[in-house]
Design a protein around this motif. Structure first.
Motif, PDB file in Angstrom:
ATOM      1  N   ARG A  91      10.785  -5.080  -8.168  1.00  0.00           N
ATOM      2  CA  ARG A  91       9.964  -3.765  -8.264  1.00  0.00           C
ATOM      3  C   ARG A  91       8.621  -3.830  -7.490  1.00  0.00           C
ATOM      4  N   GLU A  92       8.257  -2.761  -6.928  1.00  0.00           N
ATOM      5  CA  GLU A  92       6.707  -2.687  -6.835  1.00  0.00           C
ATOM      6  C   GLU A  92       6.185  -1.388  -8.013  1.00  0.00           C
ATOM      7  N   LEU A  93       5.507  -2.151  -7.751  1.00  0.00           N
ATOM      8  CA  LEU A  93       5.090  -1.281  -8.896  1.00  0.00           C
ATOM      9  C   LEU A  93       3.171  -0.391  -8.437  1.00  0.00           C
ATOM     10  N   GLY A  94       2.424   0.308  -8.475  1.00  0.00           N
ATOM     11  CA  GLY A  94       1.263   0.789  -7.775  1.00  0.00           C
ATOM     12  C   GLY A  94       0.393   0.991  -8.510  1.00  0.00           C
ATOM     13  N   ASN A  95      -0.915   0.919  -8.168  1.00  0.00           N
ATOM     14  CA  ASN A  95      -1.684   2.230  -9.284  1.00  0.00           C
ATOM     15  C   ASN A  95      -3.057   2.447  -8.078  1.00  0.00           C
ATOM     16  N   GLY A  96      -2.685   3.923  -7.998  1.00  0.00           N
ATOM     17  CA  GLY A  96      -3.755   3.908  -7.294  1.00  0.00           C
ATOM     18  C   GLY A  96      -4.838   5.618  -7.170  1.00  0.00           C
ATOM     19  N   ILE A  97      -5.926   5.244  -6.821  1.00  0.00           N
ATOM     20  CA  ILE A  97      -6.569   6.264  -6.995  1.00  0.00           C
ATOM     21  C   ILE A  97      -7.510   7.178  -5.514  1.00  0.00           C
ATOM     22  N   ARG A 118      -3.502  -0.475  -5.667  1.00  0.00           N
ATOM     23  CA  ARG A 118      -3.399  -1.800  -5.467  1.00  0.00           C
ATOM     24  C   ARG A 118      -1.450  -1.922  -5.900  1.00  0.00           C
ATOM     25  N   LEU A 119      -0.968  -2.783  -5.500  1.00  0.00           N
ATOM     26  CA  LEU A 119       0.389  -2.416  -5.369  1.00  0.00           C
ATOM     27  C   LEU A 119       0.816  -4.375  -6.119  1.00  0.00           C
ATOM     28  N   ASP A 120       1.098  -4.959  -7.252  1.00  0.00           N
ATOM     29  CA  ASP A 120       2.012  -5.302  -7.486  1.00  0.00           C
ATOM     30  C   ASP A 120       2.997  -6.295  -6.820  1.00  0.00           C
ATOM     31  N   ASP A 121       3.622  -6.926  -6.627  1.00  0.00           N
ATOM     32  CA  ASP A 121       4.941  -7.496  -6.070  1.00  0.00           C
ATOM     33  C   ASP A 121       5.161  -6.970  -5.027  1.00  0.00           C
ATOM     34  N   GLY A 144       0.963 -10.198  -4.203  1.00  0.00           N
ATOM     35  CA  GLY A 144      -0.102  -8.494  -4.783  1.00  0.00           C
ATOM     36  C   GLY A 144      -0.116  -7.406  -3.396  1.00  0.00           C
ATOM     37  N   ALA A 145      -1.185  -7.091  -3.499  1.00  0.00           N
ATOM     38  CA  ALA A 145      -1.486  -6.109  -2.350  1.00  0.00           C
ATOM     39  C   ALA A 145      -1.993  -4.599  -2.691  1.00  0.00           C
ATOM     40  N   ARG A 146      -3.417  -4.989  -1.019  1.00  0.00           N
ATOM     41  CA  ARG A 146      -4.414  -3.943  -1.749  1.00  0.00           C
ATOM     42  C   ARG A 146      -4.851  -2.648  -0.749  1.00  0.00           C
TER      43      ARG A 146
END
Length: 175
Positions: A91-97, A118-121, A144-146
């Motif tokens: 799965r993709e997990l993201g955290n953002g502001i 920021r996205l993991d996977d 990982g992506a940003r």
């Protein structure tokens, strides 16, 4: 399954949301996959002046891989590739502001936003360098992506039925 809530305080409006989702695939001749995840967000909206406000949001996102990302094996006419799925994707997990300043007036409207995610996977389609059936072969991978960036838009009333609309945006993305 999802929930939304808003709390109005004297000078600030707080907003909360959450979504739980289940995605399952069981195609014939391929391994079955199942994904469960939670996405959630919290934000605040603070009035700054008559018609103006500051909005700040935090987001935690969840995304299961799509069916084609897991199982495709063949030509895709839409992007002129021969796609190869990856049944082992996570799965993709993201955290953002993000933060925005907004103004809503009778003759002038506008908004300026800044964001960081920021996205993991992160799932992406990567060319392999090979040609298959006359198309560029590409396979689904993860890393990982940003994403960082901003956008601004403005609308100005020039005549009773004529608005001038302007906008600009920029994104910097890294895998």
């Amino acid at each position: 399954l999802f929930a939304l809530e808003q709390v109005r305080l004297e000078r600030v409006r707080l907003q909360f949301g959450a979504r739980y989702e289940h995605t399952g695939y069981s195609p014939a001749g391929a391994p079955a996959r199942s994904f469960d995840g939670l996405s959630a967000a919290a934000g605040a909206n603070v009035p700054l002046w008559n018609g103006g406000a500051l909005a700040v949001n935090y987001t935690r996102s969840y995304r299961a891989p799509a069916l084609e990302e897991l199982y495709n094996y063949g030509p895709h006419a839409g992007n002129l590739t021969f796609e190869i799925g990856n049944s082992g994707l996570n799965r993709e997990l993201g955290n953002g502001i993000d933060a925005a300043v907004r103004h809503e007036g009778r003759r002038v409207r506008g908004e300026a936003n800044l964001f960081y995610y920021r996205l993991d996977d992160f799932v992406y389609l990567a060319p392999t360098g090979r040609i298959e059936e006359g198309l560029v072969e590409a396979e689904y991978r993860q890393a990982g992506a940003r994403y960082t960036g901003g956008e601004a838009r403005a609308s100005v009333l020039l005549l009773p039925e004529l608005w001038l609309n302007l906008g600009v945006d920029a994104v910097n993305a890294r895998l």
